[in-house]
Design an enzyme around this catalytic site. Sequence first.
Site, PDB file in Angstrom:
ATOM      1  N   ASP A 284      21.589 -36.908  35.108  1.00  0.00           N
ATOM      2  CA  ASP A 284      21.746 -36.053  33.938  1.00  0.00           C
ATOM      3  C   ASP A 284      23.226 -36.074  33.573  1.00  0.00           C
ATOM      4  OD1 ASP A 284      22.260 -33.994  32.202  1.00  0.00           O
ATOM      5  OD2 ASP A 284      21.192 -32.450  33.332  1.00  0.00           O
TER       6      ASP A 284
ATOM      7  N   GLN B 136      26.875 -33.357  30.785  1.00  0.00           N
ATOM      8  CA  GLN B 136      28.233 -32.804  30.870  1.00  0.00           C
ATOM      9  C   GLN B 136      29.284 -33.848  31.238  1.00  0.00           C
ATOM     10  OE1 GLN B 136      29.074 -29.890  29.861  1.00  0.00           O
ATOM     11  NE2 GLN B 136      27.033 -29.021  29.637  1.00  0.00           N
TER      12      GLN B 136
ATOM     13  N   CYS C  15      21.326 -21.384  31.421  1.00  0.00           N
ATOM     14  CA  CYS C  15      20.123 -22.196  31.666  1.00  0.00           C
ATOM     15  C   CYS C  15      20.150 -22.836  33.047  1.00  0.00           C
ATOM     16  CB  CYS C  15      19.946 -23.279  30.603  1.00  0.00           C
ATOM     17  SG  CYS C  15      19.653 -22.597  28.987  1.00  0.00           S
TER      18      CYS C  15
ATOM     19  N   HIS D 121      20.723 -27.996  35.503  1.00  0.00           N
ATOM     20  CA  HIS D 121      20.367 -27.291  34.265  1.00  0.00           C
ATOM     21  C   HIS D 121      18.831 -27.242  34.225  1.00  0.00           C
ATOM     22  CE1 HIS D 121      19.767 -26.774  29.923  1.00  0.00           C
ATOM     23  NE2 HIS D 121      21.021 -26.408  29.826  1.00  0.00           N
TER      24      HIS D 121
ATOM     25  N   LYS E  75      27.177 -33.045  22.619  1.00  0.00           N
ATOM     26  CA  LYS E  75      28.199 -32.619  23.575  1.00  0.00           C
ATOM     27  C   LYS E  75      29.355 -33.610  23.628  1.00  0.00           C
ATOM     28  CE  LYS E  75      24.914 -30.198  26.569  1.00  0.00           C
ATOM     29  NZ  LYS E  75      25.015 -28.780  26.228  1.00  0.00           N
TER      30      LYS E  75
END
Lengths: 410, 145
Positions: free
Chosen positions: A204, A207, A368, A127, A230
Amino acid sequence: MEKKLPFDIRAVRLQFPALDQLVYNKPFVYLDNAATTQKPRVVIDRVKAWYELENSNIHRGVHYLSQQGTIAFENARQTVANFINSKSSREIIFTKGTTDSMNLLASSLGKLLVKEGDSVLVTGMEHHSNFVPWQQLCVERKANFLVAGITENGEVDLDHYTELLEKKPKIVSIAHVSNVLGTINPIEEMIRLAHVYDIPVVIDGAQSICNQKIDVQALDCDFFAFSGHKMYAPMGVGVLFGKEKWLDAMPPYQFGGEMVNQVSIDETSFNVLPFKFEAGTPNVSAVLGLESAINFIETIGNVSIAAYKDQLIQYALQRLAEVKGIKFIGNPVHRASVISFLIDEIHPYDAGMIIDKLGIAIRTGHHCAQPIMERFGIPGTMRASFAMYNTFEEIDIFVAAVKKAAIMLS
Amino acid sequence: MTIEQTQQQIIGEFSIFDDWMEKYNYLIEMGKDCPIIETQYKTNNYLINGCQSRVWLHASFDGNIVHFSADSDAVITKGIVNLLIRVFSGHSPEEILKSDTTFLDQIGLKEHLSPTRSNGLLSMVKQMKLYAQIFQLKANQQVNE
């Protein structure tokens, strides 16, 4: 079709007020969960309760509400620490979100480790939040920005990754799950490979945090970043986990209240972890909402949620395969609850507009992650992403809408 | 036909549609036969980057009348591009500058010109006005010379 469900999906849906509405006079189908999830009643109520009864500034007041607020805030930090199994709540920094966590790292860890001629390694499926901060750091430091390639199936090219590790980058930063392709990266292996060279690894987790149980000690990652919104929590709060040895060595990122120890005209000394990285009044209500979201997830059960979402994704893949001319972008072996696709030559924006008119929220565009679009030579994709409250019936409605859009546009 | 008359004509055409699907089908049909921009102008120089869909716009001026041609990579966007070309192309800079796009409100397509849409259409309208302004300036300069 009869399916054995791991929890009572109807009861879960009732907890999410936003799901119960009509859009363009049609029952709302929300399949944009990779962008943000809806919030359960307990989270909304927690935020409301803070402002109705508890509001006060924390960490500095001697008065009753301030002390109660401080206790609640620090309890929430411990809840987060337990949730991802970090050794201590000192390793939990509250940020605004994953992007903020990544900027903190690129600035502070970058200052500590990256000098002219050094390099930083990411992958081609990041991302922008885990791409641009590192890229800009490299521009500023005259360092090399290394990007591990991705295969046609949308997985990290591990040979290329291993090859780039031999250049001994100072930092490796990789997505756990791709927000476009849905790929679950083999981060255990990728972390182990980087640690051979003693390179710290940033994950990261934007997600992955609501996709599977995260255990930062088992992963042995040096940093893990995620956003509250999220994972059914409010917007405006995120977390940066960091191993204490790194956080201790890193310089402060922002300066201001709370993060200082002593200030005189000549010098300032800084507060201990985690406060060193939390300048200014924090988003207390969102942090408490995050704690409620964690409790909510744990009540239903991480494993049950993951099992159910896997059923959803398999069903969606199988049903979408019926659509004539469909092309999945990314066919990873291990997939989280994200599907990106295109249909023949149809522009994703056109299809997205028609699907929207049918009351269904999906995402279109580059998500993105323009380097992925460049890799596959496409302008964007249509992306459907699923959460614990989605149903098989919603997938049927969605697939019917995709078919309708395909007919109208071809 | 004046800009106002063309706008009224379009409002009339759209008034026969009962639902959004008929309207979108019409836009899609129009998108398919939009006056395609000449290949030489379908370059980055003429690109209006809209993030989601891209629009190319070219303008020429013969001293009296402005001619626009445009294209988009998304067909619904292109349908609306077609409407905007139909309305604004072939008019004087003065006429273009004093007219607006409220006809899109009346045919229920206002949302496509919202700044949040990022489809390039709002920028396209701004760009068309800018061209008209420049051409008007040019024409006035020539008169003064």
